[in-house]
Write a protein that holds these residues in place. Structure first.
Motif, PDB file in Angstrom:
ATOM      1  N   GLU A   1      -6.688  -4.835   8.033  1.00 40.93           N
ATOM      2  CA  GLU A   1      -6.711  -5.523   9.324  1.00 40.93           C
ATOM      3  C   GLU A   1      -8.085  -6.138   9.579  1.00 40.93           C
ATOM      4  N   ASN A   2      -9.144  -5.455   9.130  1.00 44.08           N
ATOM      5  CA  ASN A   2     -10.503  -5.971   9.331  1.00 44.08           C
ATOM      6  C   ASN A   2     -10.733  -7.287   8.598  1.00 44.08           C
ATOM      7  N   VAL A   3     -10.007  -7.499   7.496  1.00 45.34           N
ATOM      8  CA  VAL A   3     -10.166  -8.749   6.738  1.00 45.34           C
ATOM      9  C   VAL A   3      -8.957  -9.664   6.977  1.00 45.34           C
ATOM     10  N   ASN A   4      -8.384  -9.549   8.192  1.00 42.04           N
ATOM     11  CA  ASN A   4      -7.397 -10.506   8.702  1.00 42.04           C
ATOM     12  C   ASN A   4      -6.044 -10.446   8.007  1.00 42.04           C
ATOM     13  N   PHE A   5      -5.636  -9.240   7.612  1.00 41.88           N
ATOM     14  CA  PHE A   5      -4.268  -9.055   7.141  1.00 41.88           C
ATOM     15  C   PHE A   5      -3.390  -8.627   8.308  1.00 41.88           C
ATOM     16  N   TYR A   6      -2.152  -9.094   8.282  1.00 41.43           N
ATOM     17  CA  TYR A   6      -1.137  -8.581   9.200  1.00 41.43           C
ATOM     18  C   TYR A   6      -0.528  -7.364   8.527  1.00 41.43           C
TER      19      TYR A   6
ATOM     20  N   VAL B   1       0.849  -1.196   0.000  1.00 46.00           N
ATOM     21  CA  VAL B   1       0.000   0.000   0.000  1.00 46.00           C
ATOM     22  C   VAL B   1       0.882   1.242   0.000  1.00 46.00           C
ATOM     23  N   THR B   2       0.668   2.109  -0.959  1.00 41.36           N
ATOM     24  CA  THR B   2       1.371   3.378  -0.984  1.00 41.36           C
ATOM     25  C   THR B   2       0.440   4.432  -1.552  1.00 41.36           C
ATOM     26  N   GLY B   3       0.927   5.640  -1.726  1.00 41.24           N
ATOM     27  CA  GLY B   3       0.086   6.712  -2.243  1.00 41.24           C
ATOM     28  C   GLY B   3       0.402   8.032  -1.580  1.00 41.24           C
ATOM     29  N   VAL B   4      -0.370   9.035  -1.944  1.00 39.10           N
ATOM     30  CA  VAL B   4      -0.100  10.390  -1.483  1.00 39.10           C
ATOM     31  C   VAL B   4      -0.481  10.557  -0.013  1.00 39.10           C
ATOM     32  N   SER B   5       0.241  11.420   0.687  1.00 41.84           N
ATOM     33  CA  SER B   5      -0.110  11.750   2.065  1.00 41.84           C
ATOM     34  C   SER B   5      -1.478  12.426   2.078  1.00 41.84           C
ATOM     35  N   GLY B   6      -2.328  11.974   2.980  1.00 41.76           N
ATOM     36  CA  GLY B   6      -3.686  12.495   3.025  1.00 41.76           C
ATOM     37  C   GLY B   6      -4.647  11.757   2.121  1.00 41.76           C
ATOM     38  N   GLY B   7      -4.141  10.766   1.379  1.00 44.65           N
ATOM     39  CA  GLY B   7      -4.986  10.030   0.444  1.00 44.65           C
ATOM     40  C   GLY B   7      -5.804   8.936   1.080  1.00 44.65           C
ATOM     41  N   GLY B   8      -5.407   8.477   2.276  1.00 42.73           N
ATOM     42  CA  GLY B   8      -6.178   7.450   2.956  1.00 42.73           C
ATOM     43  C   GLY B   8      -5.438   6.165   3.229  1.00 42.73           C
ATOM     44  N   ARG B   9      -4.105   6.201   3.261  1.00 41.40           N
ATOM     45  CA  ARG B   9      -3.342   4.971   3.516  1.00 41.40           C
ATOM     46  C   ARG B   9      -3.715   4.349   4.859  1.00 41.40           C
ATOM     47  N   SER B  10      -3.891   5.166   5.883  1.00 39.15           N
ATOM     48  CA  SER B  10      -4.201   4.634   7.214  1.00 39.15           C
ATOM     49  C   SER B  10      -5.545   3.933   7.222  1.00 39.15           C
ATOM     50  N   THR B  11      -6.516   4.489   6.505  1.00 40.57           N
ATOM     51  CA  THR B  11      -7.832   3.852   6.414  1.00 40.57           C
ATOM     52  C   THR B  11      -7.730   2.519   5.686  1.00 40.57           C
TER      53      THR B  11
END
Length: 309
Positions: free
Chosen positions: A47-52, A31-41
């Motif tokens: 994580e909700n679909v069981n990724f580490y 996962v990458t992309g611009v700051s403020g683009g939504g990486r944290s979301t």
């Protein structure tokens, strides 16, 4: 070296290489992309679909992290690595890092989150934060510098998610639909309704124009309803040419999907537009997604501009 015996002299054999898991069985999402683009979301949704999820990982450590995930097995077999341009170890050679993973036997999928400059500026201003790369300049300067650093990363992405018109819940839902539960190797089709007056979706692979159909907005009893409701859907699909329009594009997408899969494309966005994104495009998008599911494609309908009026 002595061998352990079981029962009446039976020798316990070591697993054969054919029985060992392959690195391609480890699901890696970058996962990458611009700051403020939504990486944290995106990270929280994975994580909700069981990724580490490993956040702010230096690019130089991607291969090591992938090997750790493979060796650990279990829950780590679904691992997401979030890359942040602010990391001093960040390199613009994402293509080289992805190539190294593939040469080792992994099959990484790259997700790039993006948004319009004016949207990013509003987001930074709303939380009273400066852009990590703006220095003594303006927000727009930092955004421009970051776009330059991420240009190659965007080109290498398997899926680009434009979050300009998505709220947190819509973005989370999109990620969960892409990576939760279904066979990740199959192409996933998002049929996205939109309003032309709000602009074209920049991540669309196909753009369909439903404005040739009569607009339910001019029918008083339908004006306040949406294309997700039966009376509007029945009106739209009952117009001359509507069903043929849906069937034609369903056949086109079904015919091209195997070729996209062979070329390594895993995510396809089909945008369906009308004037405001409330009636015609919504009804057509829902029907098209249903038709694609009937031919066993993984398809879902989303509605970018529904509720904006």
């Amino acid at each position: 070296m002595s061998e352990a015996h079981v029962g009446h002299g039976a020798v316990r054999s070591e697993p054969s290489p054919a029985e060992e898991p392959a690195r391609s069985d480890t699901t890696l999402v970058v996962v990458t992309g611009v700051s403020g683009g939504g990486r944290s979301t995106v990270a929280r949704a994975l994580e909700n679909v069981n990724f580490y999820v490993v956040d702010n990982l230096p690019q130089a450590l991607m291969l090591d992290m992938a090997e750790l995930a493979f060796q650990a097995g279990g829950a780590a077999r679904n691992t997401a690595m979030v890359l942040d341009v602010r990391s001093r170890a960040f390199s613009t050679d994402l293509a080289g890092a992805i190539r190294a993973l593939k040469e080792r036997g992994f099959q990484p999928r790259v997700v790039f989150v993006d948004a319009d400059d004016e949207v990013l500026i509003r987001r930074f201003e709303s939380v009273r934060r400066s852009h990590p790369l703006q220095g003594d300049g303006r927000l727009a300067d930092g955004i421009a510098v970051e776009r330059g650093l991420l240009e190659e990363a965007r080109e290498q992405a398997d899926v680009i998610i434009d979050t300009s018109h998505l709220n947190v819940n819509q973005l989370r839902s999109r990620v969960e639909e892409l990576f939760g539960g279904e066979d990740a190797r199959r192409i996933k089709v998002t049929v996205l309704s939109f309003g032309f007056k709000y602009g074209l979706p920049p991540d669309a692979d196909f753009v369909l124009d439903a404005r040739f159909l009569p607009n339910p907005y001019w029918v008083p009893e339908l004006r306040e309803h949406t294309g997700r409701e039966e009376e509007v859907s029945r009106y739209v699909l009952g117009q001359h040419g509507a069903v043929t329009f849906v069937e034609t594009y369903a056949r086109l997408i079904n015919a091209t999907a195997p070729g996209f899969e062979r070329e390594g494309k895993r995510y396809l966005t089909v945008a369906v537009g009308c004037t405001g994104g409330k009636h015609r495009s919504v009804a057509i998008a829902e029907e098209l997604a249903a038709r694609l599911r009937q031919v066993r494609l993984s398809a879902n309908a989303q509605h970018r501009d529904l509720g904006r009026e």
